[in-house]
Design an enzyme around this catalytic site. Structure first.
Site, PDB file in Angstrom:
ATOM      1  N   HIS A 183       0.850  -1.194   0.000  1.00 33.84           N
ATOM      2  CA  HIS A 183       0.000   0.000   0.000  1.00 33.84           C
ATOM      3  C   HIS A 183       0.885   1.243   0.000  1.00 33.84           C
ATOM      4  O   HIS A 183       1.803   1.356   0.815  1.00 33.84           O
ATOM      5  CB  HIS A 183      -0.908   0.018   1.235  1.00 33.84           C
ATOM      6  CG  HIS A 183      -1.632   1.320   1.422  1.00 33.84           C
ATOM      7  ND1 HIS A 183      -1.563   2.055   2.587  1.00 33.84           N
ATOM      8  CD2 HIS A 183      -2.444   2.023   0.582  1.00 33.84           C
ATOM      9  CE1 HIS A 183      -2.295   3.148   2.465  1.00 33.84           C
ATOM     10  NE2 HIS A 183      -2.840   3.147   1.262  1.00 33.84           N
ATOM     11  N   SER A 184       0.647   2.151  -0.937  1.00 33.10           N
ATOM     12  CA  SER A 184       1.333   3.438  -0.989  1.00 33.10           C
ATOM     13  C   SER A 184       2.847   3.243  -0.994  1.00 33.10           C
ATOM     14  O   SER A 184       3.388   2.604  -1.893  1.00 33.10           O
ATOM     15  CB  SER A 184       0.860   4.304   0.184  1.00 33.10           C
ATOM     16  OG  SER A 184       1.224   5.650   0.021  1.00 33.10           O
ATOM     17  N   PHE A 185       3.579   3.751   0.006  1.00 31.16           N
ATOM     18  CA  PHE A 185       5.035   3.601   0.040  1.00 31.16           C
ATOM     19  C   PHE A 185       5.445   2.130   0.024  1.00 31.16           C
ATOM     20  O   PHE A 185       6.480   1.773  -0.558  1.00 31.16           O
ATOM     21  CB  PHE A 185       5.611   4.296   1.281  1.00 31.16           C
ATOM     22  CG  PHE A 185       7.105   4.219   1.383  1.00 31.16           C
ATOM     23  CD1 PHE A 185       7.914   5.070   0.639  1.00 31.16           C
ATOM     24  CD2 PHE A 185       7.709   3.291   2.215  1.00 31.16           C
ATOM     25  CE1 PHE A 185       9.295   4.994   0.715  1.00 31.16           C
ATOM     26  CE2 PHE A 185       9.093   3.207   2.304  1.00 31.16           C
ATOM     27  CZ  PHE A 185       9.891   4.062   1.560  1.00 31.16           C
ATOM     28  N   GLY A 218       4.149  -0.152  -1.690  1.00 32.02           N
ATOM     29  CA  GLY A 218       4.161  -0.559  -3.083  1.00 32.02           C
ATOM     30  C   GLY A 218       5.445  -0.148  -3.793  1.00 32.02           C
ATOM     31  O   GLY A 218       5.956  -0.876  -4.649  1.00 32.02           O
ATOM     32  N   SER A 238      -0.844   2.685  -5.287  1.00 34.59           N
ATOM     33  CA  SER A 238       0.606   2.790  -5.351  1.00 34.59           C
ATOM     34  C   SER A 238       1.069   2.494  -6.768  1.00 34.59           C
ATOM     35  O   SER A 238       0.257   2.363  -7.689  1.00 34.59           O
ATOM     36  CB  SER A 238       1.249   1.815  -4.351  1.00 34.59           C
ATOM     37  OG  SER A 238       2.640   2.008  -4.284  1.00 34.59           O
TER      38      SER A 238
END
Length: 347
Positions: free
Chosen positions: A133-135, A137, A159
């Site tokens: 998720h997000s960072f 990814g 992401s």
């Protein structure tokens, strides 16, 4: 005192054979798919903490959280996913229950990628799927391009494989300079705090309101889940677990140019699923959240290079849809993990 059920004894004995410390959750909570266990993986600076669902003999899925979050980010999603996988959600160094890096050691994108390799080695995984998720990814993407033979499936939740800088290539050196200068400043500030100022203590409501005000995509119930692992109780309230040297993600992330994006992506051997939320964010940097150009370039390039190995799905929700409304994500992730068929592009 911990109550060890036969199933939990088996799970922990398997983990011990892998050289992993395993402890049942202290409140003996039962998830829809069964018990989860706490893992403590030794590393040179201390340990990497993680939580695991399922049997170690099943296909592994490593789950990587966003910047300043922790492994609890997946608490509401994993119980909705297929049961015949072994899900391990780790805390990055300096986050959650994992050890902080030693003084003077920089938190770099590459360092988090190396943590993934340490976890796979500790668990004796030669091949795995990764969900970030997000960072998380961005870390997953760099790992999968660097060690392509190890990753069979990649899931990006809000992401992408890399943080893209769509401006001048010269900006990339500016990011590196900022990261080095920032970490030196944080080391100096940390030394000053240790000698002069006690750690700040919050009430439960105060720290929750601070979180949801700072990150408006996090709903209150989701915030409570993240803070269960992101804080520790003291006599007068709660203290934050994360390393205070960790601040803005763009200071620690590795940005790449458009010119480097294509050859990096060509290294991928994995099937890739990118899940985009309709009210999500389009860039790692807060000031660029509403910019659509980077994500448009990324998805078009992934489609062009990976062809049938790339799938893009848009779901209703915001940047934290996977924990706010996990049912919006669970179906598409489950189908991707278990099937080779293509998914609908909108749900």
């Amino acid at each position: 005192m911990y109550l060890f059920t036969p199933a939990l004894r088996l799970l922990c004995s398997r983990a011990r054979r892998l050289g992993v410390y395993c402890q049942p959750p202290c409140d003996q909570r039962i998830r829809a798919m069964g018990l989860y266990s706490e893992l403590k993986l030794p590393v040179p600076w201390g340990h990497i903490a993680a939580k695991a669902w399922g049997s170690p003999s099943d296909r592994p899925v490593l789950c990587l959280h966003a910047w300043l979050d922790n492994a609890n980010s997946f608490d509401r999603l994993i119980p909705l996913l297929p049961r015949d996988f072994y899900y391990v959600a780790m805390d990055f160094g300096g986050h959650g229950l994992s050890s902080h890096y030693s003084p003077g050691v920089l938190y770099r994108h590459e360092s988090f990628v190396s943590e993934v390799l340490r976890v796979t080695a500790a668990l004796k995984w030669s091949r795995l799927s990764i969900m970030g998720h997000s960072f998380g990814g961005l870390v997953a993407g760099m790992f999968a391009c660097t060690f392509p033979e190890m990753v069979d499936k990649l899931i990006f939740l809000e992401s992408a494989p890399f943080a893209l800088d769509t401006n001048e290539v010269e900006n990339l050196l500016s990011y590196r300079r900022r990261r080095i200068e920032h970490m030196l400043q944080q080391d100096k500030a940390q030394a000053g705090r240790a000698s002069k100022m006690p750690e700040r203590v919050y009430s439960q409501d105060e720290i929750l309101q601070r979180l949801v005000k700072t990150n408006t995509h996090v709903w209150e119930e989701s915030g409570k889940i993240l803070l269960q692992r992101g804080t520790s109780p003291v006599a007068t309230g709660l203290v934050i677990n994360r390393d205070r040297r960790l601040t803005l993600p763009e200071v620690h992330a590795e940005f790449i140019s458009k010119e480097r994006f294509v050859p990096f992506i060509k290294k991928l051997q994995a099937q890739v699923l990118l899940v985009k939320a309709s009210q999500g964010t389009g860039d790692l940097r807060k000031e660029n959240h509403d910019k659509k150009e980077p994500m448009a370039f990324i998805t078009e390039t992934l489609k062009s290079v990976l062809k049938e190995r790339f799938q893009y799905v848009e779901v209703p929700g915001n940047h934290y849809v996977h924990i706010n409304q996990p049912d919006h994500v669970a179906g598409v992730v489950s189908s991707f993990l278990t099937s080779k068929d293509r998914l609908p592009t909108k749900l």
